[in-house]
Design an enzyme around this catalytic site. Sequence first.
Site, PDB file in Angstrom:
ATOM      1  N   GLY A 288      39.031  32.120  24.458  1.00  0.00           N
ATOM      2  CA  GLY A 288      38.133  32.337  25.591  1.00  0.00           C
ATOM      3  C   GLY A 288      36.685  32.278  25.137  1.00  0.00           C
TER       4      GLY A 288
ATOM      5  NE  ARG B  27      42.487  32.290  26.950  1.00  0.00           N
ATOM      6  CZ  ARG B  27      41.911  33.291  26.275  1.00  0.00           C
ATOM      7  NH1 ARG B  27      42.230  33.491  25.021  1.00  0.00           N
ATOM      8  NH2 ARG B  27      41.038  34.082  26.864  1.00  0.00           N
TER       9      ARG B  27
ATOM     10  CG  ASP C 173      43.328  38.220  19.118  1.00  0.00           C
ATOM     11  OD1 ASP C 173      42.835  37.294  19.778  1.00  0.00           O
ATOM     12  OD2 ASP C 173      44.062  39.100  19.614  1.00  0.00           O
TER      13      ASP C 173
ATOM     14  CB  THR D 201      36.564  38.606  21.410  1.00  0.00           C
ATOM     15  OG1 THR D 201      37.051  39.213  22.614  1.00  0.00           O
ATOM     16  CG2 THR D 201      36.582  39.646  20.319  1.00  0.00           C
ATOM     17  CB  ILE D 202      33.441  39.725  25.957  1.00  0.00           C
ATOM     18  CG1 ILE D 202      34.781  39.589  26.677  1.00  0.00           C
ATOM     19  CG2 ILE D 202      32.602  38.475  26.127  1.00  0.00           C
ATOM     20  CD1 ILE D 202      34.653  39.670  28.194  1.00  0.00           C
ATOM     21  CG  ASP D 203      38.554  41.582  25.038  1.00  0.00           C
ATOM     22  OD1 ASP D 203      37.802  41.480  26.021  1.00  0.00           O
ATOM     23  OD2 ASP D 203      39.757  41.234  25.059  1.00  0.00           O
TER      24      ASP D 203
ATOM     25  CG  ASP E 187      40.095  42.865  20.600  1.00  0.00           C
ATOM     26  OD1 ASP E 187      39.452  41.852  20.259  1.00  0.00           O
ATOM     27  OD2 ASP E 187      41.072  42.808  21.375  1.00  0.00           O
TER      28      ASP E 187
ATOM     29  NE  ARG F 190      34.151  52.889  51.312  1.00  0.00           N
ATOM     30  CZ  ARG F 190      33.679  51.842  51.966  1.00  0.00           C
ATOM     31  NH1 ARG F 190      32.788  51.058  51.383  1.00  0.00           N
ATOM     32  NH2 ARG F 190      34.090  51.578  53.179  1.00  0.00           N
TER      33      ARG F 190
ATOM     34  CG  MET G  77      37.576  40.621  31.359  1.00  0.00           C
ATOM     35  SD  MET G  77      37.133  38.978  30.765  1.00  0.00           S
ATOM     36  CE  MET G  77      37.859  37.962  32.058  1.00  0.00           C
TER      37      MET G  77
ATOM     38  NE  ARG H 163      43.632  39.070  26.372  1.00  0.00           N
ATOM     39  CZ  ARG H 163      43.845  37.909  25.781  1.00  0.00           C
ATOM     40  NH1 ARG H 163      45.050  37.404  25.758  1.00  0.00           N
ATOM     41  NH2 ARG H 163      42.874  37.266  25.198  1.00  0.00           N
TER      42      ARG H 163
ATOM     43  CD  GLU I 137      41.498  42.115  31.139  1.00  0.00           C
ATOM     44  OE1 GLU I 137      41.523  41.405  32.146  1.00  0.00           O
ATOM     45  OE2 GLU I 137      41.228  41.677  30.001  1.00  0.00           O
TER      46      GLU I 137
ATOM     47  NE  ARG J 165      36.661  49.464  51.317  1.00  0.00           N
ATOM     48  CZ  ARG J 165      37.146  50.471  52.054  1.00  0.00           C
ATOM     49  NH1 ARG J 165      37.949  51.370  51.503  1.00  0.00           N
ATOM     50  NH2 ARG J 165      36.833  50.562  53.334  1.00  0.00           N
TER      51      ARG J 165
ATOM     52  CG  HIS K  88      36.715  34.685  33.917  1.00  0.00           C
ATOM     53  ND1 HIS K  88      37.755  35.075  34.738  1.00  0.00           N
ATOM     54  CD2 HIS K  88      37.273  34.257  32.763  1.00  0.00           C
ATOM     55  CE1 HIS K  88      38.904  34.872  34.098  1.00  0.00           C
ATOM     56  NE2 HIS K  88      38.639  34.384  32.898  1.00  0.00           N
TER      57      HIS K  88
ATOM     58  CD  GLN L 165      33.807  42.196  32.551  1.00  0.00           C
ATOM     59  OE1 GLN L 165      33.945  43.215  31.907  1.00  0.00           O
ATOM     60  NE2 GLN L 165      34.804  41.656  33.246  1.00  0.00           N
ATOM     61  NE  ARG L 166      35.702  34.368  28.803  1.00  0.00           N
ATOM     62  CZ  ARG L 166      36.982  34.082  29.043  1.00  0.00           C
ATOM     63  NH1 ARG L 166      37.894  35.033  28.925  1.00  0.00           N
ATOM     64  NH2 ARG L 166      37.350  32.882  29.383  1.00  0.00           N
TER      65      ARG L 166
END
Length: 351
Positions: free
Chosen positions: A14, A75, A105, A127-129, A131, A164, A171, A173, A224, A268, A274, A276-277
């Site tokens: 990604g 990918r 990864d 990676t934005i993650d 990790d 509310r 994101m 995973r 997510e 809500r 995406h 974020q990417r």
Amino acid sequence: MAATRKFGVLTGGGDAPGLNAVIRGCVLRAEALGVEMVGIRRSWLGLRDKDTMALDSHVTHRWLVKGGTELRTRRYDPFDKNEEHMVLTGFSDLDLDGLIAIGGDGTLTTSHRFHQLGLPVVGVPKTIDNDIVGTDQTFGFDTAVQTACEAIDRLHTTAAAHGRILIVEVMGRYSGWIASHAGIAGEADLVLIPEAPAALADVVAWAQGLKSRGREYAILVVAEGAVIMDEDGKPLARGKMTAAGYEKLGGVSVKLAEILLGAGIDSRTTILGHIQRGGTPTAFDRMLALRYGARSVEILAEGITGVMVGLRNDHMTTVPLSEIAGRRRNVDPSQAELLWILSPLEHVGKG
Ligand code: F6P
């Protein structure tokens, strides 16, 4: 000075803001060292198909601000398709002396496997993650956190106007880096991350108790990949396997909002996805990406391969790909605990 060596660079998995800045960092350093840089298009497919793009400091001018990747990405794992030998043939047909693989990864694990087959490769953690093990931070993460935090800032006013609960799904995973950083910086009231499974009943009880605790509204940030277990011990949402062989997540916030609405709590959902990417990287990510790119070329020029460049205490380091392949860096629960104490968060997922 005539180029004596030729290095390829590819982007895999990604995309993440800062990919083009890494490439520019590679090119600028390569030119200073008298090395030619060649862009490999569409990840490993570009080596298989000998699909390349010439790179120099003119071509990559103003790439620091550009999101996405000018080399494009896919990918695609050649080992899954039994095409690894086509990739190795492409590498030698292109007369390359080394390869820089920018990826997460999956790409880094594939790089490790290729290194074991003799490919001289250096990895760059993307990676934005956030990790990836072996580095304090991946590039792309800072931009994603900034984007998520800006969205949370905006959602506060509309949530307050209606009284509310607004659930913001970000994101992540298998790790809650974006959720915890954006949630804390954005003053969310609750953050749910994969590292700290939560019981659905606790989340509902937290929502029901808001008014009695004097709160008119709340922001709930959910990664997510957050694990929220129902009364039967089943996770609220599951991932779906994609054709590319990886788990696609998303939608846990929708299920949660449905349940809260069913319990009479106005709520809500906003899924940032995406967004974020996409877009231009932050100044921090541009700097980090440039450093990663430049260092990866230096290492390859020194003849060091089978490693990933990393960031440790603001210094560039190298880590063997064998120590990275197949592993993941999660939010440290003890660090998360400290952050909950420092910020006025209520964290139902702990323990
Ligand atoms: O790995 C980065 C990431 O952005 C994850 O946070 C997310 O689950 C995944 O990629 C989405 O992938 P795709 O772009 O294939 O939908």
